[in-house]
Design an enzyme around this catalytic site. Structure first.
Site, mmCIF file in Angstrom:
data_model
loop_
_atom_site.group_PDB
_atom_site.id
_atom_site.type_symbol
_atom_site.label_atom_id
_atom_site.label_comp_id
_atom_site.label_asym_id
_atom_site.label_seq_id
_atom_site.Cartn_x
_atom_site.Cartn_y
_atom_site.Cartn_z
ATOM 1 N N LYS A 33 0.822 -1.216 0.000
ATOM 2 C CA LYS A 33 0.000 0.000 0.000
ATOM 3 C C LYS A 33 0.852 1.261 0.000
ATOM 4 C CE LYS A 33 -0.678 0.509 5.005
ATOM 5 N NZ LYS A 33 0.073 1.759 5.117
ATOM 6 N N THR A 34 1.996 1.237 0.686
ATOM 7 C CA THR A 34 2.852 2.422 0.731
ATOM 8 C C THR A 34 3.380 2.749 -0.659
ATOM 9 O OG1 THR A 34 3.513 1.871 2.991
ATOM 10 C CG2 THR A 34 4.877 3.464 1.828
ATOM 11 N N ASP A 225 -3.303 7.945 4.634
ATOM 12 C CA ASP A 225 -2.820 6.591 4.905
ATOM 13 C C ASP A 225 -3.421 6.084 6.219
ATOM 14 O OD1 ASP A 225 -1.400 4.257 4.630
ATOM 15 O OD2 ASP A 225 0.514 5.095 5.287
ATOM 16 N N GLU A 226 -3.507 4.762 6.379
ATOM 17 C CA GLU A 226 -4.017 4.134 7.607
ATOM 18 C C GLU A 226 -5.357 4.755 8.035
ATOM 19 O OE1 GLU A 226 -2.601 1.569 8.490
ATOM 20 O OE2 GLU A 226 -0.428 1.677 8.322
ATOM 21 N N GLN A 256 -6.886 -4.391 10.178
ATOM 22 C CA GLN A 256 -5.773 -3.968 11.025
ATOM 23 C C GLN A 256 -6.137 -2.748 11.872
ATOM 24 O OE1 GLN A 256 -1.698 -4.360 9.302
ATOM 25 N NE2 GLN A 256 -2.759 -4.788 7.388
ATOM 26 N N ARG A 614 2.703 -10.432 10.627
ATOM 27 C CA ARG A 614 4.064 -9.853 10.695
ATOM 28 C C ARG A 614 5.086 -10.877 10.205
ATOM 29 N NH1 ARG A 614 2.644 -5.669 9.718
ATOM 30 N NH2 ARG A 614 0.650 -6.733 9.530
#
Length: 775
Positions: A33-34, A225-226, A256, A614
């Site tokens: 996504k980044t 973002d987020e 998340q 993770r």
């Protein structure tokens, strides 16, 4: 630029090339996504959009710096500098400095951090003459923060009878007065706190239409973002600024969303498509980080949540190994297993320490992990907190214990003499220090003879000092007969230290109490372990020596090649080849404090999803059948989250035929059962499956090792092989060592072993848990 576009997959390329309109990018874990966010900004700039017209909001300064650097590599440094990019607080602090005069603030207003805010609240409480035990400054500051993030101003508070009634019921009817005074004092000082940066931005955009129009025209393209982590205040700012052009792109993953305790509202991302017209939705579902087994296991977990956006995360990576599920008898064994597994993986696969991470639900769980890693001589780093023995509340307890052993330890004495508060202030301490130097005696000796010397201390203060000495001497008398666990349990109660910590009901206060509980647990484990050591009794002096060795080892390593230890909340956004998720038990994970509603339980499940995703190559889940709570061994049940993973992705490490599960019904099939012999379980009937505990069948499958009543549990399980001087052995607590000497026979046979960490120890072989290492 075309080179960058060609590196994207189809799902990533579409949102990057979509120039106009509202859009949401639902990005699964590890889906890049980044990269999408970064290249979309670069693409907009290459399509002629002025950098000054782009607003990009992130949740960390680190993310903003990395994105800006990547963009600069594409469009050039000078243009990248023109972007309005950063965290919500940093961007809107910049905006407020430009418009501060409209709100009556100077453009160079001060920004108070949380400590500044707490100090001011504390001062106000004192000036108002309020009881600081009722009006705890940290709780009041936290409530003020919550008010501001919910856009409840002082005026709104006093217009809301329900809020005032709630504070009256909580025995803090003057909260509104404190809030009012706090806001006025900040204003007079030309200061804003962190929450004001959002609250005042909302006020600015609402009260001054010309300011809103100005920034709507400036920020024609907005990227967030987020987005799942935004709170109500942040949501309203973004909504207002994007209202004119509606060229807004939000990126996030509802799976998340784990920061509800900070005010994050998952509904912001769930309802985004209702907030704007003609929203285009894109899904990034290909995971580039993890193996198939990890990705699909995580999918099977998050699928249990009812509140979620539709997406199916997948990966083209290989299957990889199954997720290891390992059951231990206690938290001490859990620590030793994790440290041993890391050691073996390192040796067999030639891996660095930085390839491993240990994730836990609460900070207190780090203690067992740290102790075990030190014994294996494996360097580690605690993220987001201090090493266990360096935490203030732990050091406070250890200071009491050091003074008991050595009253001349002046640093420890000064730390505890007025903690908890006993009315022995700084002026008194200064006089005692001067007297100690004058008479060439320790401070404790001066206090012991305080009636015989005149150093200008009031009689009431002398009484307090004598009471302190009497308390320490009573502890010393107890130390002669009690184990370190029994003594410490008495010390924290008698000194009122634990009561002091329990007064703080904030998250930080709860964490401190958990750390004291974990210190006691470690002491209980230490006492049990000392049974192996000849002539050891689990005393205070022995424990302090063990801790001193541990804390000295902390300072020996100076390298970035360390195992990472952190809470799962801190792990978000990170990735590691090998991940150990420990403490997978009911009431621990999911947390016993977060299972009152479906919303809370679903957030806990999202937290587990974050933990599992993770891992790049291998994930381990560990749980125990018993865990110390306040030094008492209590039964633990495996987490429902383990049973929610499809079995095809799991590998259980204990063979099923090794043990059998003992039913609690067989002893008293027809008679009234003796309830004292039954393990208490909360009822599971009458609740929907996703909220109830694991079923008894599931627990039985996971437990597998509940011993039968016919087994001889009293027989020591010590070393039964042959030992000779010169042999290399491994011990769970002391690590590797060399056998120096063997003496005695039968049940009194002892081995003298020189351990790398613990030094020379004499172990009773009928208790010693040793393993011979062939070299």
């Amino acid at each position: 630029m075309q080179d960058y576009i060609s590196q994207l997959n189809d799902a990533q390329r579409e949102p990057v090339l979509q120039k106009e309109g509202a859009m949401i990018v639902i990005a699964g874990a590890g889906s890049g996504k980044t990269r999408v966010l970064t290249l979309r900004i670069a693409y907009l700039m290459q399509q002629g959009v002025d950098a000054f017209n782009i607003l990009s909001l992130t949740f960390t300064n680190k993310a903003a710096r990395e994105m800006k650097k990547r963009i600069a590599d594409i469009v050039g440094q000078s243009e990248a500098k023109n972007l309005w990019m950063g965290t919500f607080h940093s961007v809107f602090a910049r905006l407020l400095r430009m418009e501060a005069d409209k709100l009556g603030y100077p453009s160079n207003f001060t920004i108070y951090d949380s400590q500044d805010s707490q100090r001011l609240v504390s001062a106000i409480i004192k000036e108002m003459g309020l009881d600081k035990d009722v009006y705890k400054y940290k709780q009041i500051a936290s409530r003020i923060s919550s008010m501001k993030n919910s856009l409840i101003t002082v005026r709104a508070y006093f217009n809301d009878a329900d809020l005032q009634e709630a504070d009256a019921m909580a025995r803090r009817p003057r909260f509104g007065d404190i809030y009012k005074e706090y806001v006025e004092r900040c204003f007079k000082a030309g200061a804003m706190d962190f929450d004001d940066l959002l609250l005042k931005t909302n006020e600015l955009l609402n009260r001054f239409p010309e300011v809103l129009a100005k920034y709507q025209n400036r920020f024609q393209y907005i990227l967030v973002d987020e987005y799942q982590d935004t709170n109500h205040s942040q949501y309203l700012i973004v909504k207002a600024l994007s209202d004119k052009f509606q060229n807004i792109c939000v990126v996030g993953d509802d799976a998340q969303s784990i920061y509800a305790f900070r005010g994050a509202n998952i509904n912001n991302i769930l309802n985004f498509q209702r907030d704007y017209e003609g929203v285009k939705a894109y899904r990034l579902e290909q995971n580039y980080r993890s193996t198939k087994n990890i990705v699909e296991a995580a999918n099977s977990i998050i699928d249990k949540n009812k509140t979620k956006l539709d997406k199916v995360v997948w990966t083209a990576n290989n299957d990889g190994p199954k997720i290891i599920v390992h059951r231990l008898m206690s938290d001490a064994e859990e620590g030793r297993y994790v440290a041993g597994s890391i050691f073996e993986n390192k040796m067999q696969k030639q891996l660095g320490n930085d390839q491993f991470a240990i994730l836990y639900r609460t900070n207190a769980q780090s203690r067992a992990m740290e102790d075990a890693l030190r014994k294996r001589d494996i360097p580690y780093r605690i993220y987001g907190g201090l090493s266990f023995y360096q935490r203030k509340e732990v050091k406070d307890v250890l200071a009491y214990l050091r003074v008991i052993v050595n009253p001349k330890d002046e640093e420890s004495l000064k730390r505890i003499i007025n903690y908890p508060a006993r009315g022995i202030g700084a002026t008194t301490m200064d006089k005692l220090i001067v007297a100690a130097k004058h008479y060439d005696r320790s401070i404790f000796e001066v206090i012991e003879h305080i009636d015989r010397i005149d150093i200008g201390i009031a009689s009431s203060t002398k009484t307090k000092l004598k009471n302190f000495v009497m308390m320490i001497k009573s502890f010393q008398a107890l130390e002669e007969t009690q184990s370190v666990f029994e003594l410490t349990e008495y010390v924290i109660k008698k000194s009122a230290l634990i009561n002091e910590l329990k007064k703080d009901g904030s998250q930080e206060g709860i964490s401190k109490v958990e750390n004291i509980e974990e210190l006691l647990n470690g002491m209980r484990d230490f006492v049990e372990g000392q049974k192996e050591v000849d002539e050891a009794r689990g005393s205070l002096a022995e424990f302090l020596e063990d801790v001193a060795l541990a804390t000295d080892l902390d300072n020996e390593k100076d390298t970035d090649d360390r195992v990472s230890l952190m809470t799962i909340h801190l792990a978000k956004g990170l990735e590691f080849p090998y991940v150990y998720i420990v403490g997978m038990e009911e009431d621990l994970f999911p947390s016993g404090m977060s299972m009152n509603t479906r919303e809370e339980l679903e957030e806990e499940r999202r937290l587990f999803y974050v933990a599992l995703t993770r891992a790049e190559h291998q994930a381990y889940l560990t749980y125990t059948l018993s865990r110390y709570r306040w030094g008492k061994l209590v039964d633990a049940e495996p987490s429902r989250f383990i049973t929610e993973i499809d079995d095809q992705y799991l590998e259980y490490t204990t063979p099923m035929d090794d043990y059998r599960y003992k039913s609690a019904l067989t002893d008293h099939l027809w008679d009234e059962p003796d309830k004292s012999k039954l393990r208490q379980r909360k009822p599971v009937s009458g609740k929907p499956p996703s909220v109830s505990r694991p079923s008894e069948d599931q627990i039985r499958k996971l437990r597998k090792i509940r011993p039968s009543s016919s087994s001889n549990n009293s027989k020591p399980s010590g070393f039964e092989g042959t030992l000779e001087p010169g042999m290399i052995v491994s011990h769970g607590r002391f690590g590797r060592g060399t056998v120096v000497n063997i003496e005695g026979a039968g049940g009194e046979k002892k081995a003298e072993i020189n351990f790398k960490v613990g030094g020379l120890k004499k172990l009773l072989l009928r208790f010693a848990k040793l393993e011979v290492i062939d070299e």
